[in-house]
Design a protein around this motif. Structure first.
Motif, PDB file in Angstrom:
ATOM      1  N   SER A  60       0.825  -1.211   0.000  1.00  0.00           N
ATOM      2  CA  SER A  60       0.000   0.000   0.000  1.00  0.00           C
ATOM      3  C   SER A  60       0.858   1.259   0.000  1.00  0.00           C
ATOM      4  N   GLY A  61       2.009   1.187   0.637  1.00  0.00           N
ATOM      5  CA  GLY A  61       2.923   2.325   0.660  1.00  0.00           C
ATOM      6  C   GLY A  61       3.421   2.686  -0.727  1.00  0.00           C
ATOM      7  N   ILE A  62       3.639   1.666  -1.539  1.00  0.00           N
ATOM      8  CA  ILE A  62       4.082   1.911  -2.918  1.00  0.00           C
ATOM      9  C   ILE A  62       2.968   2.604  -3.692  1.00  0.00           C
ATOM     10  N   ILE A  63       1.760   2.116  -3.518  1.00  0.00           N
ATOM     11  CA  ILE A  63       0.606   2.681  -4.222  1.00  0.00           C
ATOM     12  C   ILE A  63       0.296   4.089  -3.712  1.00  0.00           C
ATOM     13  N   ALA A  64       0.384   4.287  -2.394  1.00  0.00           N
ATOM     14  CA  ALA A  64       0.005   5.563  -1.787  1.00  0.00           C
ATOM     15  C   ALA A  64       1.068   6.645  -1.943  1.00  0.00           C
ATOM     16  N   SER A  65       2.216   6.318  -2.498  1.00  0.00           N
ATOM     17  CA  SER A  65       3.312   7.290  -2.560  1.00  0.00           C
ATOM     18  C   SER A  65       3.016   8.500  -3.443  1.00  0.00           C
ATOM     19  N   VAL A  66       1.918   8.481  -4.171  1.00  0.00           N
ATOM     20  CA  VAL A  66       1.573   9.629  -5.013  1.00  0.00           C
ATOM     21  C   VAL A  66       0.918  10.749  -4.209  1.00  0.00           C
ATOM     22  N   ASN A  67       0.420  10.453  -3.024  1.00  0.00           N
ATOM     23  CA  ASN A  67      -0.273  11.433  -2.197  1.00  0.00           C
ATOM     24  C   ASN A  67       0.394  11.472  -0.825  1.00  0.00           C
ATOM     25  N   VAL A  68       0.818  12.614  -0.388  1.00  0.00           N
ATOM     26  CA  VAL A  68       1.562  12.756   0.866  1.00  0.00           C
ATOM     27  C   VAL A  68       0.738  12.289   2.069  1.00  0.00           C
ATOM     28  N   ILE A  69      -0.508  12.656   2.158  1.00  0.00           N
ATOM     29  CA  ILE A  69      -1.352  12.266   3.299  1.00  0.00           C
ATOM     30  C   ILE A  69      -1.551  10.748   3.317  1.00  0.00           C
ATOM     31  N   SER A  70      -1.846  10.177   2.148  1.00  0.00           N
ATOM     32  CA  SER A  70      -2.020   8.724   2.063  1.00  0.00           C
ATOM     33  C   SER A  70      -0.739   8.018   2.473  1.00  0.00           C
ATOM     34  N   LEU A  71       0.389   8.528   2.010  1.00  0.00           N
ATOM     35  CA  LEU A  71       1.679   7.923   2.343  1.00  0.00           C
ATOM     36  C   LEU A  71       1.935   7.986   3.847  1.00  0.00           C
ATOM     37  N   LEU A  72       1.607   9.092   4.477  1.00  0.00           N
ATOM     38  CA  LEU A  72       1.785   9.230   5.919  1.00  0.00           C
ATOM     39  C   LEU A  72       0.925   8.213   6.674  1.00  0.00           C
ATOM     40  N   ILE A  73      -0.327   8.085   6.286  1.00  0.00           N
ATOM     41  CA  ILE A  73      -1.237   7.134   6.942  1.00  0.00           C
ATOM     42  C   ILE A  73      -0.736   5.705   6.754  1.00  0.00           C
ATOM     43  N   VAL A  74      -0.363   5.360   5.526  1.00  0.00           N
ATOM     44  CA  VAL A  74       0.125   3.998   5.255  1.00  0.00           C
ATOM     45  C   VAL A  74       1.447   3.751   5.979  1.00  0.00           C
ATOM     46  N   SER A  75       2.303   4.759   6.065  1.00  0.00           N
ATOM     47  CA  SER A  75       3.574   4.612   6.791  1.00  0.00           C
ATOM     48  C   SER A  75       3.328   4.311   8.264  1.00  0.00           C
ATOM     49  N   LEU A  76       2.369   4.989   8.854  1.00  0.00           N
ATOM     50  CA  LEU A  76       2.022   4.721  10.259  1.00  0.00           C
ATOM     51  C   LEU A  76       1.448   3.311  10.410  1.00  0.00           C
ATOM     52  N   LEU A  77       0.585   2.923   9.478  1.00  0.00           N
ATOM     53  CA  LEU A  77       0.047   1.557   9.500  1.00  0.00           C
ATOM     54  C   LEU A  77       1.162   0.524   9.356  1.00  0.00           C
ATOM     55  N   HIS A  78       2.143   0.826   8.503  1.00  0.00           N
ATOM     56  CA  HIS A  78       3.258  -0.096   8.316  1.00  0.00           C
ATOM     57  C   HIS A  78       4.095  -0.220   9.591  1.00  0.00           C
ATOM     58  N   LEU A  79       4.293   0.885  10.276  1.00  0.00           N
ATOM     59  CA  LEU A  79       5.013   0.840  11.553  1.00  0.00           C
ATOM     60  C   LEU A  79       4.266  -0.040  12.547  1.00  0.00           C
ATOM     61  N   VAL A  80       2.940   0.130  12.608  1.00  0.00           N
ATOM     62  CA  VAL A  80       2.118  -0.725  13.482  1.00  0.00           C
ATOM     63  C   VAL A  80       2.251  -2.181  13.057  1.00  0.00           C
ATOM     64  N   ALA A  81       2.259  -2.452  11.740  1.00  0.00           N
ATOM     65  CA  ALA A  81       2.389  -3.819  11.231  1.00  0.00           C
ATOM     66  C   ALA A  81       3.731  -4.427  11.632  1.00  0.00           C
ATOM     67  N   CYS A  82       4.798  -3.645  11.554  1.00  0.00           N
ATOM     68  CA  CYS A  82       6.129  -4.134  11.952  1.00  0.00           C
ATOM     69  C   CYS A  82       6.166  -4.472  13.436  1.00  0.00           C
ATOM     70  N   ILE A  83       5.624  -3.580  14.249  1.00  0.00           N
ATOM     71  CA  ILE A  83       5.610  -3.819  15.700  1.00  0.00           C
ATOM     72  C   ILE A  83       4.750  -5.036  16.016  1.00  0.00           C
ATOM     73  N   TYR A  84       3.582  -5.137  15.391  1.00  0.00           N
ATOM     74  CA  TYR A  84       2.707  -6.295  15.590  1.00  0.00           C
ATOM     75  C   TYR A  84       3.419  -7.586  15.192  1.00  0.00           C
ATOM     76  N   HIS A  85       4.114  -7.544  14.074  1.00  0.00           N
ATOM     77  CA  HIS A  85       4.849  -8.725  13.599  1.00  0.00           C
ATOM     78  C   HIS A  85       5.884  -9.157  14.637  1.00  0.00           C
ATOM     79  N   LEU A  86       6.622  -8.206  15.180  1.00  0.00           N
ATOM     80  CA  LEU A  86       7.626  -8.533  16.200  1.00  0.00           C
ATOM     81  C   LEU A  86       6.985  -9.070  17.480  1.00  0.00           C
ATOM     82  N   VAL A  87       5.864  -8.493  17.897  1.00  0.00           N
ATOM     83  CA  VAL A  87       5.173  -8.959  19.107  1.00  0.00           C
ATOM     84  C   VAL A  87       4.713 -10.403  18.923  1.00  0.00           C
ATOM     85  N   VAL A  88       4.090 -10.687  17.775  1.00  0.00           N
ATOM     86  CA  VAL A  88       3.603 -12.039  17.505  1.00  0.00           C
ATOM     87  C   VAL A  88       4.783 -13.012  17.400  1.00  0.00           C
TER      88      VAL A  88
END
Length: 190
Positions: A133-161
């Motif tokens: 989604s980050g690759i797709i959202a890179s055309v819009n700054v707001i979308s990229l920011l939201i997806v980047s935050l989601l990706h950070l959450v995904a990384c942390i979740y992955h490490l916790v699991v």
């Protein structure tokens, strides 16, 4: 299993401060791949996927390490081949993390115990989806920011699991008597 957790710390988190035309990856993926090699060797007797991926992961230590060193000492030297090289490294990145997920499932089957392979699977797809989604959202700054935050959450979740899986694995008996499918079916029917 502890080495997989450490490997993921280096593989999942990207922190690359820029200095003029060059940047330095503070958590180099090649270090993560080095830990994956160690983990794959330790767990090869319990997972065919880990056994099959040892040599490829060793090659990635060398390739990603060489790219990392070139980025530091010869900034801009890889400009001509940077896009295809980064694309190939990215493919391996997703392949190696996917194979960890498969290997954990095989370890679960080997031990006949739930150590969290389904949650690892969910965490991997969440991580992969946010990265895509980050690759797709890179055309819009707001979308990229939201997806980047989601990706950070995904990384942390992955490490916790993954950490929960590591702890569950460490609680398993490390020697398992291999039984044939026929023997297991007889035991379950009793």
């Amino acid at each position: 299993m502890k080495n997989i957790f450490i490997a993921y710390f280096f593989i999942l988190f990207e922190l690359s401060p820029e200095f003029g035309a060059s940047s330095i990856e503070l958590f180099p993926k090649w270090v993560g791949y080095l830990f994956l090699v160690k983990a794959f060797k330790e767990l090869a007797n319990k997972s065919e996927t880990f056994k099959k991926n040892i040599m490829l992961t060793e090659a990635m230590v060398v390739v990603d390490g060489a790219v990392w060193l070139i980025d530091i000492f010869l900034p801009g030297a890889l400009v001509v081949i940077q896009t295809p090289m980064k694309f190939l490294l990215r493919l391996f990145y997703y392949s190696s993390t996917y194979n960890v997920m498969k290997g954990i499932k095989e370890i679960e089957e080997y031990h006949h115990a739930d150590i969290g392979a389904k949650k690892i699977n969910t965490a991997w797809w969440f991580f992969f989806g946010t990265k895509l989604s980050g690759i797709i959202a890179s055309v819009n700054v707001i979308s990229l920011l939201i997806v980047s935050l989601l990706h950070l959450v995904a990384c942390i979740y992955h490490l916790v699991v993954l950490n929960k899986t590591r702890r569950a694995y460490e609680g398993l008996p490390q020697t398992v008597e291999k039984k044939s499918m026929k023997e297991r079916a007889m035991i379950q029917s009793e």
